[in-house]
Design a protein around this motif. Structure first.
Motif, PDB file in Angstrom:
ATOM      1  N   VAL A  95     -10.994  -6.318  10.851  1.00  0.00           N
ATOM      2  CA  VAL A  95     -10.386  -5.018  11.137  1.00  0.00           C
ATOM      3  C   VAL A  95      -8.921  -5.062  10.742  1.00  0.00           C
ATOM      4  O   VAL A  95      -8.237  -6.052  10.984  1.00  0.00           O
ATOM      5  CB  VAL A  95     -10.499  -4.683  12.636  1.00  0.00           C
ATOM      6  N   ARG A  96      -8.467  -3.975  10.121  1.00  0.00           N
ATOM      7  CA  ARG A  96      -7.017  -3.861   9.879  1.00  0.00           C
ATOM      8  C   ARG A  96      -6.532  -2.545  10.480  1.00  0.00           C
ATOM      9  O   ARG A  96      -7.047  -1.479  10.164  1.00  0.00           O
ATOM     10  CB  ARG A  96      -6.694  -3.909   8.394  1.00  0.00           C
ATOM     11  N   PHE A  97      -5.564  -2.672  11.395  1.00  0.00           N
ATOM     12  CA  PHE A  97      -4.904  -1.501  11.980  1.00  0.00           C
ATOM     13  C   PHE A  97      -3.603  -1.293  11.228  1.00  0.00           C
ATOM     14  O   PHE A  97      -2.981  -2.265  10.780  1.00  0.00           O
ATOM     15  CB  PHE A  97      -4.576  -1.737  13.455  1.00  0.00           C
ATOM     16  N   ARG A 144       0.852  -1.188   0.000  1.00  0.00           N
ATOM     17  CA  ARG A 144       0.000   0.000   0.000  1.00  0.00           C
ATOM     18  C   ARG A 144       0.889   1.241   0.000  1.00  0.00           C
ATOM     19  O   ARG A 144       1.853   1.284   0.776  1.00  0.00           O
ATOM     20  CB  ARG A 144      -0.898  -0.003   1.245  1.00  0.00           C
ATOM     21  N   ILE A 145       0.538   2.232  -0.788  1.00  0.00           N
ATOM     22  CA  ILE A 145       1.349   3.444  -0.844  1.00  0.00           C
ATOM     23  C   ILE A 145       1.362   4.150   0.517  1.00  0.00           C
ATOM     24  O   ILE A 145       2.375   4.702   0.942  1.00  0.00           O
ATOM     25  CB  ILE A 145       0.892   4.389  -1.992  1.00  0.00           C
ATOM     26  N   VAL A 146       0.246   4.096   1.206  1.00  0.00           N
ATOM     27  CA  VAL A 146       0.201   4.505   2.623  1.00  0.00           C
ATOM     28  C   VAL A 146      -0.433   3.350   3.399  1.00  0.00           C
ATOM     29  O   VAL A 146      -1.058   2.491   2.811  1.00  0.00           O
ATOM     30  CB  VAL A 146      -0.637   5.789   2.835  1.00  0.00           C
ATOM     31  N   LYS A 203      -4.676  17.464  -2.477  1.00  0.00           N
ATOM     32  CA  LYS A 203      -3.357  17.630  -1.853  1.00  0.00           C
ATOM     33  C   LYS A 203      -2.765  16.324  -1.316  1.00  0.00           C
ATOM     34  O   LYS A 203      -1.654  16.320  -0.788  1.00  0.00           O
ATOM     35  CB  LYS A 203      -3.434  18.649  -0.687  1.00  0.00           C
ATOM     36  N   PHE A 204      -3.505  15.223  -1.420  1.00  0.00           N
ATOM     37  CA  PHE A 204      -3.034  13.984  -0.786  1.00  0.00           C
ATOM     38  C   PHE A 204      -1.711  13.473  -1.361  1.00  0.00           C
ATOM     39  O   PHE A 204      -0.783  13.151  -0.608  1.00  0.00           O
ATOM     40  CB  PHE A 204      -4.121  12.903  -0.870  1.00  0.00           C
ATOM     41  N   PRO A 205      -1.566  13.418  -2.696  1.00  0.00           N
ATOM     42  CA  PRO A 205      -0.257  12.958  -3.209  1.00  0.00           C
ATOM     43  C   PRO A 205       0.889  13.834  -2.714  1.00  0.00           C
ATOM     44  O   PRO A 205       1.985  13.325  -2.429  1.00  0.00           O
ATOM     45  CB  PRO A 205      -0.427  13.047  -4.730  1.00  0.00           C
ATOM     46  N   GLN A 241      -4.429  -8.789   1.713  1.00  0.00           N
ATOM     47  CA  GLN A 241      -5.314  -8.647   0.554  1.00  0.00           C
ATOM     48  C   GLN A 241      -6.631  -7.933   0.877  1.00  0.00           C
ATOM     49  O   GLN A 241      -7.444  -7.714  -0.024  1.00  0.00           O
ATOM     50  CB  GLN A 241      -5.610 -10.019  -0.049  1.00  0.00           C
ATOM     51  N   ALA A 242      -6.846  -7.587   2.121  1.00  0.00           N
ATOM     52  CA  ALA A 242      -8.089  -6.880   2.463  1.00  0.00           C
ATOM     53  C   ALA A 242      -8.112  -5.552   1.713  1.00  0.00           C
ATOM     54  O   ALA A 242      -7.142  -4.807   1.718  1.00  0.00           O
ATOM     55  CB  ALA A 242      -8.154  -6.638   3.963  1.00  0.00           C
ATOM     56  N   ALA A 243      -9.218  -5.280   1.068  1.00  0.00           N
ATOM     57  CA  ALA A 243      -9.345  -4.044   0.271  1.00  0.00           C
ATOM     58  C   ALA A 243     -10.480  -3.210   0.870  1.00  0.00           C
ATOM     59  O   ALA A 243     -11.652  -3.537   0.708  1.00  0.00           O
ATOM     60  CB  ALA A 243      -9.655  -4.391  -1.178  1.00  0.00           C
TER      61      ALA A 243
HETATM   62 FE1  HDE Z   1      -6.566   6.633   2.967  1.00  0.00          FE
HETATM   63  N1  HDE Z   1      -5.777   5.493   1.501  1.00  0.00           N
HETATM   64  N2  HDE Z   1      -6.585   8.214   1.753  1.00  0.00           N
HETATM   65  N3  HDE Z   1      -7.196   7.830   4.498  1.00  0.00           N
HETATM   66  N4  HDE Z   1      -6.521   5.097   4.239  1.00  0.00           N
HETATM   67  C1  HDE Z   1      -5.428   4.208   1.601  1.00  0.00           C
HETATM   68  O1  HDE Z   1      -5.951   2.567   0.036  1.00  0.00           O
HETATM   69  C2  HDE Z   1      -6.456   8.159   0.412  1.00  0.00           C
HETATM   70  C3  HDE Z   1      -7.483   9.159   4.411  1.00  0.00           C
HETATM   71  C4  HDE Z   1      -6.989   5.069   5.512  1.00  0.00           C
HETATM   72  O2  HDE Z   1      -6.031  -1.162   6.185  1.00  0.00           O
HETATM   73  C5  HDE Z   1      -5.047   3.599   0.291  1.00  0.00           C
HETATM   74  O3  HDE Z   1      -6.035   0.328  -0.010  1.00  0.00           O
HETATM   75  C6  HDE Z   1      -6.705   9.454  -0.179  1.00  0.00           C
HETATM   76  C7  HDE Z   1      -8.180   9.607   5.580  1.00  0.00           C
HETATM   77  C8  HDE Z   1      -6.759   3.770   6.086  1.00  0.00           C
HETATM   78  O4  HDE Z   1      -6.114  -1.425   4.013  1.00  0.00           O
HETATM   79  C9  HDE Z   1      -5.262   4.730  -0.713  1.00  0.00           C
HETATM   80  C10 HDE Z   1      -6.972  10.275   0.872  1.00  0.00           C
HETATM   81  C11 HDE Z   1      -8.300   8.509   6.372  1.00  0.00           C
HETATM   82  C12 HDE Z   1      -6.143   3.031   5.080  1.00  0.00           C
HETATM   83  C13 HDE Z   1      -5.736   5.849   0.192  1.00  0.00           C
HETATM   84  C14 HDE Z   1      -6.910   9.497   2.075  1.00  0.00           C
HETATM   85  C15 HDE Z   1      -7.679   7.418   5.683  1.00  0.00           C
HETATM   86  C16 HDE Z   1      -6.008   3.896   3.948  1.00  0.00           C
HETATM   87  C17 HDE Z   1      -3.707   2.938   0.268  1.00  0.00           C
HETATM   88  C18 HDE Z   1      -7.292  11.763   0.833  1.00  0.00           C
HETATM   89  C19 HDE Z   1      -8.937   8.424   7.752  1.00  0.00           C
HETATM   90  C20 HDE Z   1      -5.661   1.593   5.172  1.00  0.00           C
HETATM   91  C21 HDE Z   1      -3.981   1.465   0.162  1.00  0.00           C
HETATM   92  C22 HDE Z   1      -8.348  12.085  -0.009  1.00  0.00           C
HETATM   93  C23 HDE Z   1     -10.362   8.641   7.720  1.00  0.00           C
HETATM   94  C24 HDE Z   1      -6.775   0.642   4.888  1.00  0.00           C
HETATM   95  C25 HDE Z   1      -5.403   1.349   0.064  1.00  0.00           C
HETATM   96  C26 HDE Z   1      -6.277  -0.766   5.046  1.00  0.00           C
HETATM   97  C27 HDE Z   1      -5.456   3.480   2.729  1.00  0.00           C
HETATM   98  C28 HDE Z   1      -6.083   7.028  -0.304  1.00  0.00           C
HETATM   99  C29 HDE Z   1      -7.094  10.061   3.351  1.00  0.00           C
HETATM  100  C30 HDE Z   1      -7.628   6.107   6.260  1.00  0.00           C
HETATM  101  C31 HDE Z   1      -4.094   5.085  -1.572  1.00  0.00           C
HETATM  102  C32 HDE Z   1      -6.641   9.776  -1.656  1.00  0.00           C
HETATM  103  C33 HDE Z   1      -8.700  11.017   5.848  1.00  0.00           C
HETATM  104  C34 HDE Z   1      -7.105   3.311   7.480  1.00  0.00           C
HETATM  105  O5  HDE Z   1      -6.250   4.401  -1.635  1.00  0.00           O
END
Ligand code: HDE
Length: 728
Positions: free
Chosen positions: A121-123, A82-84, A170-172, A345-347
């Protein structure tokens, strides 16, 4: 000529001596079923140790389809991380609604308090790679998948209720700034570097989240002891179709607890899997972690009643203004069988909603609705990722989507389109009354613009609210965290810009940080503070605005302090009992049985592994040696009596360091009999926070003779307190 080995192999799957020996060992070490090894086409494998060769010293043959299949699969075992949120830990469980939930939302899983909805749940941490430590200073992801009878609902939240940015655009940039710097891929899993603080120093909308990230919330003691938040404002729709704004909360029943910063750093070396292991072990031992689902509900008519915008994800609704109603409970009760197949693999997707739950126009949420499917297409290899077992809904899936990489479903029939008559119109659309998802019919009348509402412009008030709502100890931790983080920044101008922002938040925050950095706080006008504005905008238009009079607001919010949710009892707390041959049997028996009765986890730590021989009779297996653990991995330490043991332990540096660290980390320490002498010797000369260490300090429980019931009660009470902040 020597006979070729290929001619002398036993028959496939025979009870050969080799098979029998392996099975005998495996009986003690794995729970593998008694099955034959096969290829992926189901052919039983006779030799998994040697590749097929032209003679036993000859070259490997391309014909070896068993080797090729095994190696090809291995070569493709990794998928992009995952990128984040790359580093995570998952668990299965159940969710049960409370009776008050049904009135708020018509979602089926909130209707029946006796029904159990399965959850996964995934932390996660956010910035670090998959192999990084569990304990960086970072937000934690808190993503919950509810497998409901109306389809899958994902609540993809964090352990911090606000976010760094207001618009998904602004996320990237944010992620590029926080991730390791691109030229040298340094540093891993930390925000403490120039590019992150450069970005933050010209993006004041991030400051409220920065306050949370610099607090102890970002170094949790356990994934089981942190809150979760949906962050955005969502909507709940009731049976009559009435929509209400809602913020989601998860409240941990074990309370909110943190580690101290030095401890986090030690843990990252001593056990980088600390959180993952803690979650796994608690569930394995039947200590199932629990959270209550809470909601703050705002009637649509009150959308503009607050001094912040409900759509702004950098703002909380203070709990003092809108209390959290608890509407259900989640219990995590089963570890995954396979990390990759399930946790990796959880999406998750914030757009996975069910009837009764809907979105708001928060521009961050709206952007997330695009990103999450897009990311799975790459990560999980194509559009059929919902067919992977962990992602599959528990409800039937019928639609006209077909084919694509790794399609699992064997669709039958001729029709893959609608409307149709050849399949009697199936699959059919569902009316709302039949459970069809109907979007909340929000009225929109607007110009198409790239813009940000002026109601999003106040970036400081809630940062100040957060800082002012912390206890003095918590404030000090934030100051120390900022001194550390900004101290790692090399560019002085970035540090200075941050000091100006901090002085907007609170002088009592900015001043000590400036001192720590050896800098003066620059005059506010000298510094360019907000570069997050469109090219044609006059900076004066986007200056922070004072909260509007007449709107609902608070000056402090006690609920923001971690002390507001202490939890009760000492279930699952890890207690190190420091022992050596000759430790008093009575003390060990008493401490172990009393702690176990409270649900805590006492572990014996000794100079070497093996069996402990107790003074007064009896033996016990030793859990750790001083080499294989650290007191940073425990919540409390106990030093029992026993003259012979004490004489040995008092000569050992690692024992002293073990005890001294626990003292510095403000943990409860108990000692009885000769253990008190060991404690005095170990902490002699320590001056944490300038206060000379003493066995009379807060959180130190000593019993001169054998351990009594009263001493044990005091020690258990001290563990419940978790930390003794007034020791320094
Ligand atoms: Fe995420 N975020 N995020 N995020 N996020 C991902 O999705 C993204 C944001 C959060 O255990 C990615 O499957 C954008 C806020 C969790 O698999 C990706 C923006 C919050 C997880 C992505 C945000 C989150 C992610 C990376 C701004 C709290 C992990 C892999 C618009 C409410 C989920 C994936 C897991 C994961 C994008 C902002 C929570 C890249 C574009 C705000 C917990 O799709």
């Amino acid at each position: 000529m020597k006979k070729d080995k290929g001619d002398r192999k036993p028959a496939p799957g025979d009870a050969t001596p080799a098979n029998a020996k392996v099975q005998q060992l495996a009986a003690h070490t794995t729970d593998g079923a008694d099955e034959f090894l096969t290829t992926n086409t189901g052919v039983r494998v006779n030799d998994d140790q040697n590749s097929l060769k032209a003679g036993d010293r000859g070259p490997t043959l391309l014909e070896d389809f068993i080797f090729r299949e095994k190696m090809t699969h291995f070569d493709h075992e990794r998928i992009p991380e995952r990128i984040v949120h790359a580093r995570g830990a998952g668990a299965h469980g159940i969710f049960k609604a409370y009776p008050n939930a049904a009135a708020l939302s018509r979602a089926a899983f909130l209707q029946d308090p006796s029904a159990e909805t399965p959850v996964f749940v995934r932390f996660s941490t956010v910035a670090g790679s998959r192999g990084s430590t569990d304990l960086p200073r970072d937000a934690r992801g808190f993503a919950v998948k509810f497998y409901t009878s109306e389809g899958t609902y994902d609540l993809v939240g964090n352990n911090i209720p606000v976010f760094f940015i207001q618009d998904a655009m602004k996320f990237p940039d944010l992620v590029h700034a926080v991730k390791p710097e691109p030229h040298n891929e340094i540093p891993q899993a930390t925000a403490a570097h120039d590019t992150f603080w450069d970005f933050i120093s010209v993006m004041p909308e991030s400051l409220h989240m920065i306050m949370w990230a610099m607090s102890d919330r970002a170094i949790p003691r356990s994934l089981r002891m942190m809150e979760g938040f949906g962050v955005h404002t969502f909507r709940l729709i009731d049976a009559a179709g009435t929509a209400r704004f809602v913020k989601f909360h998860w409240k941990p029943l074990l309370g909110l607890h943190q580690v101290v910063w030095e401890e986090a750093q030690v843990i990252s070396g001593a056990d980088p899997d600390f959180h993952r292991r803690d979650l796994w072990e608690a569930i394995e031992e039947g200590h199932f972690p629990e959270w209550e689902l809470g909601v703050q509900v705002v009637e649509e008519a009150d959308e503009h009643a607050f001094d912040f915008d409900l759509l702004d994800p950098t703002k909380i609704i203070p709990e003092e203004l809108v209390p959290v109603q608890r509407i259900g409970k989640m219990t995590l009760n089963r570890n995954p069988d396979n990390f990759f197949a399930e946790t990796e693999q959880a999406a998750f997707h914030p757009g996975h909603v069910v009837p009764g739950i809907d979105f708001s126009n928060d521009p961050l949420l709206q952007g997330r609705l695009f990103s999450y499917t897009d990311t799975q297409l790459l990560r999980l290899g194509g559009p059929n990722f919902q067919e992977i077992p962990i992602n599959r809904p528990v409800t039937p899936v019928h639609n006209n989507q077909r084919d694509g990489h790794m399609r699992q479903t064997i669709d039958r029939g001729r029709t893959a389109y609608g409307p149709n008559t050849l399949a009697r119109g199936c699959p059919m659309q569902a009316r709302a009354a039949q459970g069809g998802f109907v979007h909340h019919a929000e009225r929109i009348d607007a110009h198409k613009v790239r813009a940000r509402s002026p109601s999003f412009h106040d970036h400081y008030s809630q940062a100040t609210l957060f800082f002012n709502s912390q206890t003095p100890v918590e404030q000090q931790h934030m100051i120390d965290a900022l001194k550390f983080e900004l101290g790692k920044v090399e560019t002085i101008a970035i540090r200075e810009r941050m000091l100006v922002h901090l002085s907007h938040i609170s002088e009592s925050l900015a001043k000590p940080v400036a001192e720590g950095l050896g800098l003066a706080i620059p005059a506010k006008s000298d510094v360019h503070l907000n570069m997050s504005i469109p090219a044609d905008t006059d900076p004066a238009e986007v200056q922070p605005r004072a909260p509007k009079p007449g709107k609902r607001s608070v000056k402090t919010s006690p609920a923001l302090s971690m002390t507001s949710l202490p939890g009760s009892g000492i279930r699952t707390r890890r207690v190190a009992v420091v022992v050596a041959d000759g430790t008093a049997a009575a003390d060990v028996e008493r401490i172990v049985s009393a702690l176990e009765a409270e649900g805590a986890m006492p572990k014996l730590v000794a100079p070497s592994l093996g069996t402990l021989k107790l003074e007064g009779g009896g033996e016990r297996p030793i859990d750790f040696s001083f080499l294989t653990t650290s007191s940073a991995l425990f919540d409390a330490v106990f030093l029992p009596g026993g003259k012979r043991a004490m004489e040995k332990l008092v000569t050992m540096d690692p024992v002293f360091e073990f005890v001294r660290m626990a003292y510095r980390h403000l943990k409860p320490i108990g000692a009885s009999g000769e253990g008190v002498e060991l404690l005095s010797a170990a902490i002699a000369g320590l001056r944490p926070g300038g206060k000379p260490a003493s066995t009379g300090a807060p959180g130190i429980i000593t019993a001169g003779g054998a351990l009594g019931d009263d001493d044990m009660r005091k020690f258990v009470g001290a563990i419940e307190m978790h930390r003794f902040w007034d020791r320094v």
